[in-house]
Design an enzyme around this catalytic site. Sequence first.
Site, mmCIF file in Angstrom:
data_model
loop_
_atom_site.group_PDB
_atom_site.id
_atom_site.type_symbol
_atom_site.label_atom_id
_atom_site.label_comp_id
_atom_site.label_asym_id
_atom_site.label_seq_id
_atom_site.Cartn_x
_atom_site.Cartn_y
_atom_site.Cartn_z
ATOM 1 N N CYS A 89 4.235 0.760 0.795
ATOM 2 C CA CYS A 89 3.780 -0.743 0.355
ATOM 3 C C CYS A 89 3.619 -1.304 1.573
ATOM 4 C CB CYS A 89 4.702 -1.290 -0.528
ATOM 5 S SG CYS A 89 6.409 -1.773 0.315
ATOM 6 N N CYS A 102 6.481 -2.134 3.741
ATOM 7 C CA CYS A 102 6.777 -1.113 5.025
ATOM 8 C C CYS A 102 5.807 -1.437 6.309
ATOM 9 C CB CYS A 102 6.647 0.314 4.495
ATOM 10 S SG CYS A 102 7.434 0.950 2.880
ATOM 11 N N ASP A 137 -33.941 -13.670 18.971
ATOM 12 C CA ASP A 137 -34.424 -13.424 20.193
ATOM 13 C C ASP A 137 -36.101 -13.093 19.974
ATOM 14 O OD1 ASP A 137 -35.022 -13.119 23.030
ATOM 15 O OD2 ASP A 137 -34.874 -10.998 22.605
ATOM 16 N N ASP A 172 -31.594 -7.963 21.668
ATOM 17 C CA ASP A 172 -31.610 -6.472 22.004
ATOM 18 C C ASP A 172 -31.516 -6.720 23.578
ATOM 19 O OD1 ASP A 172 -34.126 -7.379 22.914
ATOM 20 O OD2 ASP A 172 -34.984 -5.183 22.713
ATOM 21 N N ASP A 227 -29.732 -11.199 26.523
ATOM 22 C CA ASP A 227 -28.890 -11.858 25.205
ATOM 23 C C ASP A 227 -27.446 -11.564 25.070
ATOM 24 O OD1 ASP A 227 -31.423 -12.236 24.027
ATOM 25 O OD2 ASP A 227 -31.879 -10.227 23.584
#
Length: 750
Positions: A13, A16, A439, A638, A642
């Site tokens: 659980c 633990c 962009d 990209d 950026d």
Amino acid sequence: MKTIDLGITGMSCAACARAVERAVGKVEGVSQAGVNFATEKLRVAFDESRPEIGEAIRTAVEKAGYGVAREDTGDAEAADRHQAERDREVRVLRRKFLVAGAFSLPLLYIAMAPMVPGIALPLPAFASPETSPGGYALTQLLLVLPVLLAGLRFYTAGFASLARLAPNMDSLIAVGTGAAFLYSLVSTVKILGGDAGMVHGLYFESAGVIVTLILLGRLLESISKGRTSQAIKKLMRLTPRTAWVLRDGVETEIPVSRVEVGDILRVRPGERIPVDGTVTQGLTSVDESMLTGESIPVEKAPGASLVGGSLNRNGSVLFRAERVGAGTVLARIVRLVEEAQGSKAPIAKLADVVSGYFVPVVIGIAMAAALGWLLAGRDPGFALTVFTSVLVIACPCALGLATPTAVMTGTGRGAELGILIKSGEALEIAGRTGIVVFDKTGTLTQGRPEVTDIIGAEGVDAREVLRFAAAAEKLSEHPLAEAILKRADQEGVEIPEPSGFSAVPGRGIRVEAEGRTILLGNVRFLRENGVDPGALEDRAAGLAEEGKTPIFLAADGGLLGVIAAADRIKDTSAQAVAGLHRLGIETVMLTGDNRRSAEAVARQAGIDRVVAEVLPGDKAEEVKRLQGEGKVVAMVGDGINDAPALAQADVGIAVGGGADVAVESADIVLMRGDLRDVDTAVRLSRASLRNIRQNLFWAFGYNVLGIPVAAGLLHAFGGPLLSPMFAAAAMSLSSVSVVTNALRLRTFRK
């Protein structure tokens, strides 16, 4: 600092997981330790300059009562090993459940037969409470022992955790069913001593049925948890085990792990490409849907790149290995998805805090409830029923599984759709996005100019304009030169050979071609050289308003025409923006281009706001300014310039195929390069967050309502008392329902 993932065994659980985190976190040299209960993995960051720290981590885990599997290397072998361990766990649990079920069913029948009102269910004479009380008790004892043996681990692990003062789910089961068993055992001794009335003090069937139902719950939970990581396992298995390498003119089959950069490999039709590389010989088409989500095969010729794991469809090719092992694109994707699945979403913090105190609080509630009923005058059997029900109905498992199962399934589904979500935090925050910043160049647009208009002066053919413009640009390195030369090539125009090339920065170029002096540039350049742009000046201004770049062409002092070029927006840009608007998200374009050109692109794409003429180094500051408006900001880009803005944004989204630095700086990567996937990523995030909230609501609500009912709240007001067996069934259903709900994310569609 070094970070590794270790498999942890023996957890039952969330308590633990917290115990392992605390134990490892105390090891000197460990800077961070986090356990994902759903994946059963420990992610630990430590000082690798300390050679003994690895053994210290292992010792800490074992002292906490759990085991350490070998390091997860994230390759196909690790996936197979993990799947084999999962399959073995399911087989063992199934066998234990069948054994427990085979004995608990007759046990339940014998125990309940005398209690069914109005029906005389048959019982053998040796097991009848009326004719043979001792036989009745001993029969139940003999039937419950195999069931308890099938669930032996609950007792060994549960009591051991209790002794370490770190109780877990197994402790609740062990104490609850152990109390019922011991009470029944004492009753059996009294029955054998002649006290026949103690037949009503037997609770063997409660202990047996509880263990059986919890074994069933663990079995279903284990099967379901295995399904949450299917996406990552599919990715891991895409890389073939062997490759055909060409050395000294001989083709040899070797393990993929032995392929080196620079090796020449052959891949045949129907085979998967073993590593990343470049085609050197042959033609084929390759299915890269595992990487991009795009099902249409991509044609590959010499010079084209190949991605390891993709499927070679119909041609035999030779290619040069360029990235192998952990450096391949597929290995990076697997690593990113694994890291995301092992991370924790911020929303999970509350559940983590609660799970740390949950089990001790439940034990306290169970003891207080039992004592309260005893003080109220109820018999010990009634108090035992309440005590056992409270312990058994409590479910920290559901709390521990609520968030990680949804994160695992959501990020896995994203990977299948070509959307890499790199952390649970990104998965959660993306769904709260209020502003998406794009962009322009290469993101909203194609990233390369194209000729859009060719206008000849009066009496001049457009083909003639293109012919002399191409001659002027043949020796130029201007960004527009490639666009003009490409258009000339497409139209089959014969380009005159230029000479005497000279360029005037910011103005234009001058060349000699076919004995004529050619000028190509802006309107100022023409006027400086005595050429009147005439009526074409107004046409050029109109083209500029449309976001195009007009270029004037003249020969021997006379105007020939105007050529306009523009960086076209992608076909999907307007659809992507419209999709975000439907989600109630504002869109902003952030670019270094001039405002007129930027606003023209924004109109075509449907962008709400334009921030133009921004220097590359200032983009991050503009994102920060937008964040000051109080909304979650996502940045889509990209390029290398950026990267700072992607890092500054609350969620950075990199378009696949862009610069590596942009991809590394981003929280989400769109592998297909399709901007419509921004909308998909936001919707997947919202679906995952909704799923997490549902899971947490169910887990918290179940415990908040179930524990008081088990403690006898309804009974105090004249209602029924919850049977421990029903409590066990409800507890098992709780965990399974949380995992099953998370698995619904596998059906998410674009």
